[in-house]
Design an enzyme around this catalytic site. Structure first.
Site, short mmCIF file in Angstrom:
data_model
loop_
_atom_site.label_atom_id
_atom_site.label_comp_id
_atom_site.label_asym_id
_atom_site.label_seq_id
_atom_site.Cartn_x
_atom_site.Cartn_y
_atom_site.Cartn_z
N GLU A 134 -24.02 17.38 13.00
CA GLU A 134 -22.76 16.93 12.38
C GLU A 134 -22.64 17.20 10.88
O GLU A 134 -22.20 16.33 10.13
CB GLU A 134 -22.56 15.43 12.66
CG GLU A 134 -22.60 15.11 14.14
CD GLU A 134 -22.44 13.62 14.47
OE1 GLU A 134 -22.44 12.79 13.56
OE2 GLU A 134 -22.29 13.30 15.67
N GLU A 242 -23.89 16.12 24.71
CA GLU A 242 -23.62 14.67 24.73
C GLU A 242 -22.35 14.37 25.50
O GLU A 242 -21.56 13.49 25.13
CB GLU A 242 -23.48 14.14 23.28
CG GLU A 242 -24.62 14.48 22.36
CD GLU A 242 -24.52 13.83 20.97
OE1 GLU A 242 -23.70 12.90 20.78
OE2 GLU A 242 -25.27 14.25 20.08
C1 HAH Z 1 -22.99 11.26 18.30
N1 HAH Z 1 -22.03 11.20 17.28
C2 HAH Z 1 -24.40 11.39 17.74
O1 HAH Z 1 -24.82 12.73 17.75
C3 HAH Z 1 -25.41 10.56 18.52
O2 HAH Z 1 -26.65 10.66 17.88
C4 HAH Z 1 -24.97 9.14 18.60
O3 HAH Z 1 -25.95 8.36 19.29
C5 HAH Z 1 -23.66 9.08 19.27
C6 HAH Z 1 -22.81 10.10 19.17
C7 HAH Z 1 -20.68 11.27 17.70
C8 HAH Z 1 -19.66 10.78 16.75
C9 HAH Z 1 -19.93 9.91 15.71
O4 HAH Z 1 -21.17 9.48 15.48
C10 HAH Z 1 -18.91 9.48 14.84
C11 HAH Z 1 -17.65 9.90 15.03
C12 HAH Z 1 -17.38 10.74 16.08
C13 HAH Z 1 -18.38 11.16 16.93
#
Ligand code: HAH
Length: 332
Positions: A134, A242
């Site tokens: 990200e 994911e």
């Molecule tokens: C993901 N982010 C992360 O990669 C993962 O490590 C976490 O456990 C859950 C989701 C997705 C995400 C976010 O953290 C914030 C905004 C949108 C999407």
């Protein structure tokens, strides 16, 4: 086969492994489901920096060891998630003993020590790593997310430095850049530019991770197809890292539902069906498809991003029974 149910991962043996994100509780309550239906596992939280090295030089491998032991016993792949991210880092990582921000060389040295320790420990069980998670800005002209301690301290080259460090730590691991909103054209093009730049500099990157946190309304199949085609041009493999399909559009704030409507379940089933059919079409480039959980009783989407809201984004229901979506993706 178990319980008379077709095994999802066996059905997909000629296509790609099918993964699920797990945590200590789900390893217990979803145990049979995980053993029978999935052949790749990702630790939802316990291979993140703050979990593995909560204090400087003090590693905690308890949960990650349990997960990799389970994977070994049952012959499952493991995806490593994640080394460099702007979230879930211990406070010490970016500070010196006086509480001031560390400099670039110190942070790079800390990352190197962390990556070497972790990647060497799991070199026989974890076959790929989300090296950077990200790092791309969702909207606006900036390519990189500006509010990241990694960018602020190391500078723009923190991404290539992370891949070089990870490759040295375990030259056999497949290394990924992973992000969400990865199919939205504006962000997709930024991720593409980023990875293209890395490839042109011969940075050791092998894949793009498409988080695929989608919903039952979008993104459209055409938009997903375009993203796959575009990333594939880079000559890297793609992992769907994911995946889940929320029952709610991004701006929907409703909290009144206690169970999904028939219409929602049907729409979700159709979406899973067409999306998995697309993945199968691109099996030469899509080489792992992982869901962000096994069954609806345990998903990060309960109470997030809307508090007090239940969600039903996965293939198995609250009681671990297959949903219409499951039936649809094994019919081909
Ligand atoms: C993901 N982010 C992360 O990669 C993962 O490590 C976490 O456990 C859950 C989701 C997705 C995400 C976010 O953290 C914030 C905004 C949108 C999407």
């Amino acid at each position: 086969m178990s319980n008379g149910l077709v095994s999802l991962y066996k059905k997909y043996e000629d296509y790609f492994p099918i993964g699920a994100a797990v945590n200590p509780q789900s390893l217990k309550i979803h145990r049979d489901l995980l053993i029978n239906q999935f052949n790749s596992l990702t630790s939802e939280n316990h291979m993140k920096f703050e979990a593995l090295q909560p204090e400087k030089g003090v590693f905690n491998f308890t949960v990650a060891d349990e997960l990799t032991a389970f994977a070994k016993e049952h012959n499952k792949l493991v995806r490593g998630h994640t080394l460099v991210w702007h979230n879930q880092n211990p406070a010490w990582l970016f500070q010196d003993d006086d509480g001031n921000r560390v400099n670039r060389d110190t942070l790079l040295a800390r990352l190197k020590e962390h990556a070497e320790t972790v990647m060497q420990r799991y070199k026989d069980t974890v076959y790929c790593w989300d090296v950077v998670n990200e790092a791309v800005e969702d909207t606006g002209p900036e390519v990189l997310r500006q509010r990241s301690p990694w960018l602020e301290i190391i500078g723009e080259d923190f991404i290539e430095q992370a891949f070089i460090i990870a490759h040295e730590a375990n030259p056999d691991a497949l290394l990924f850049y992973n992000d969400y909103n990865e199919s939205e054209p504006a962000k997709r093009d930024k991720i593409y530019q980023l990875v293209k730049g890395l490839k042109e500099k011969d940075v050791p990157i092998h894949g793009v991770g498409l988080q695929a946190h989608w919903n039952i309304y979008g993104p459209s199949i055409d938009v997903i197809r375009e993203a796959i085609e575009k990333y594939a041009e880079l000559g890297v493999v793609l992992h769907v890292t994911e995946m889940d399909l929320s029952m709610f559009e991004f701006h929907d704030r409703r909290t009144d539902l206690t169970e999904p409507t028939e219409e929602m379940l049907e729409r979700q089933a159709q979406r899973y069906e067409e999306i998995f059919s697309l993945f199968r079409e691109y099996k030469d480039v899509v080489t792992n498809v992982t869901l962000w959980g096994a069954a609806d009783d345990m998903t990060w989407l309960h109470n997030f991003p809307v508090r007090g809201r239940t969600n039903w984004p996965l293939l198995f229901d609250m009681k671990h029974n297959p949903k219409p979506a499951f039936d649809r993706i094994i019919k081909f």
